[in-house]
Design a protein around this motif. Sequence first.
Motif, PDB file in Angstrom:
ATOM      1  N   THR A 101      97.640  45.415  89.489  1.00 45.89           N
ATOM      2  CA  THR A 101      96.294  44.853  89.292  1.00 45.89           C
ATOM      3  C   THR A 101      95.801  44.213  90.591  1.00 45.89           C
ATOM      4  O   THR A 101      95.244  43.128  90.578  1.00 45.89           O
ATOM      5  CB  THR A 101      96.293  43.823  88.142  1.00 45.89           C
ATOM      6  N   LEU A 123     100.997  42.153  85.978  1.00 49.08           N
ATOM      7  CA  LEU A 123     100.106  41.009  86.172  1.00 49.08           C
ATOM      8  C   LEU A 123     100.796  40.045  87.134  1.00 49.08           C
ATOM      9  O   LEU A 123     101.890  39.551  86.844  1.00 49.08           O
ATOM     10  CB  LEU A 123      99.825  40.311  84.840  1.00 49.08           C
ATOM     11  N   PHE A 143      91.355  47.683  88.644  1.00 46.79           N
ATOM     12  CA  PHE A 143      90.594  46.440  88.708  1.00 46.79           C
ATOM     13  C   PHE A 143      89.622  46.419  87.547  1.00 46.79           C
ATOM     14  O   PHE A 143      89.226  47.464  87.018  1.00 46.79           O
ATOM     15  CB  PHE A 143      89.865  46.267  90.052  1.00 46.79           C
ATOM     16  N   ILE A 144      89.274  45.219  87.128  1.00 43.72           N
ATOM     17  CA  ILE A 144      88.306  45.031  86.052  1.00 43.72           C
ATOM     18  C   ILE A 144      86.933  44.860  86.713  1.00 43.72           C
ATOM     19  O   ILE A 144      86.750  43.934  87.509  1.00 43.72           O
ATOM     20  CB  ILE A 144      88.654  43.797  85.205  1.00 43.72           C
ATOM     21  N   MET A 146      83.548  43.589  87.766  1.00 42.47           N
ATOM     22  CA  MET A 146      82.970  42.256  87.615  1.00 42.47           C
ATOM     23  C   MET A 146      81.524  42.276  88.104  1.00 42.47           C
ATOM     24  O   MET A 146      81.217  42.931  89.099  1.00 42.47           O
ATOM     25  CB  MET A 146      83.766  41.240  88.445  1.00 42.47           C
ATOM     26  N   SER A 152      87.656  37.760  90.330  1.00 44.95           N
ATOM     27  CA  SER A 152      88.798  37.932  89.431  1.00 44.95           C
ATOM     28  C   SER A 152      88.683  37.022  88.217  1.00 44.95           C
ATOM     29  O   SER A 152      87.974  36.024  88.226  1.00 44.95           O
ATOM     30  CB  SER A 152      90.106  37.644  90.173  1.00 44.95           C
ATOM     31  N   LEU A 153      89.420  37.391  87.188  1.00 42.69           N
ATOM     32  CA  LEU A 153      89.501  36.599  85.962  1.00 42.69           C
ATOM     33  C   LEU A 153      90.806  35.822  85.941  1.00 42.69           C
ATOM     34  O   LEU A 153      91.759  36.168  86.644  1.00 42.69           O
ATOM     35  CB  LEU A 153      89.465  37.525  84.735  1.00 42.69           C
ATOM     36  N   VAL A 155      94.398  35.110  84.722  1.00 44.52           N
ATOM     37  CA  VAL A 155      95.375  36.156  84.427  1.00 44.52           C
ATOM     38  C   VAL A 155      95.504  36.438  82.935  1.00 44.52           C
ATOM     39  O   VAL A 155      95.677  37.588  82.518  1.00 44.52           O
ATOM     40  CB  VAL A 155      96.743  35.828  85.073  1.00 44.52           C
ATOM     41  N   ALA A 158      92.415  38.420  81.945  1.00 47.69           N
ATOM     42  CA  ALA A 158      92.564  39.783  82.454  1.00 47.69           C
ATOM     43  C   ALA A 158      93.511  40.586  81.564  1.00 47.69           C
ATOM     44  O   ALA A 158      93.244  41.750  81.243  1.00 47.69           O
ATOM     45  CB  ALA A 158      93.080  39.748  83.892  1.00 47.69           C
ATOM     46  N   ILE A 162      92.463  44.045  79.600  1.00 45.82           N
ATOM     47  CA  ILE A 162      93.229  45.282  79.820  1.00 45.82           C
ATOM     48  C   ILE A 162      93.817  45.790  78.506  1.00 45.82           C
ATOM     49  O   ILE A 162      93.731  46.977  78.184  1.00 45.82           O
ATOM     50  CB  ILE A 162      94.337  45.046  80.867  1.00 45.82           C
TER      51      ILE A 162
END
Length: 196
Positions: A101, A123, A143-144, A146, A152-153, A155, A158, A162
């Motif tokens: 990640t 993670l 990656f998420i 955004m 980033s979020l 953890v 995230a 996911i």
Amino acid sequence: MRTSITEQRIHRIREVLAKRQKDLTLILNNIHDPHNVSAILRSCDAFGVHGVQLYYTRESFPLVGKRSSASAKKWVDRVRHHDAAAMISGLRAQGFQIIGTSLTADAKPLPEWDFTGPTAVLLGNEHRGQDPALDALIPDNLFIPMQGMIQSLNVSVAAAVILYEAWRQRQARGCYDRPSFDSEEMEELVCSWMTR
């Protein structure tokens, strides 16, 4: 003294185990905040993840309270690892794709990954990310996407995002409609869960 377990409780255990996904896991890499770990375990339970991998080399696995995890730690198996190469090769030998990640240049957005096959998602630590020892072993990253200023979020958030995407894909594929454990494994797990 423990009272005998009811038929209703046994039915619930079987119902939950029938949806557990033994081929979907997370690798927790030196995550130090017990609240984050508790929240991750709760999400694992919610989305049917049977077990997680604990890769802790720089920090001790945090003391996770029953109250903060809502007892999720009781229902999510945990396997400890100390050797990165052995852990990764062991998962790959079982057919797992392993996804990091990290925000690398070649990381792909979360929805572009196929989570319907055996998958392990790593993670990393809240401040340092994933350990350098794992970088060369896990070349693939997600990656998420955004939309805000922050890249980033948290953890645990995230992890939930996911796992929701993995659940969505697996639900559409019918993965939760049939047990991922064979009948012998299922009976062993039912007996184990009855004592938890």
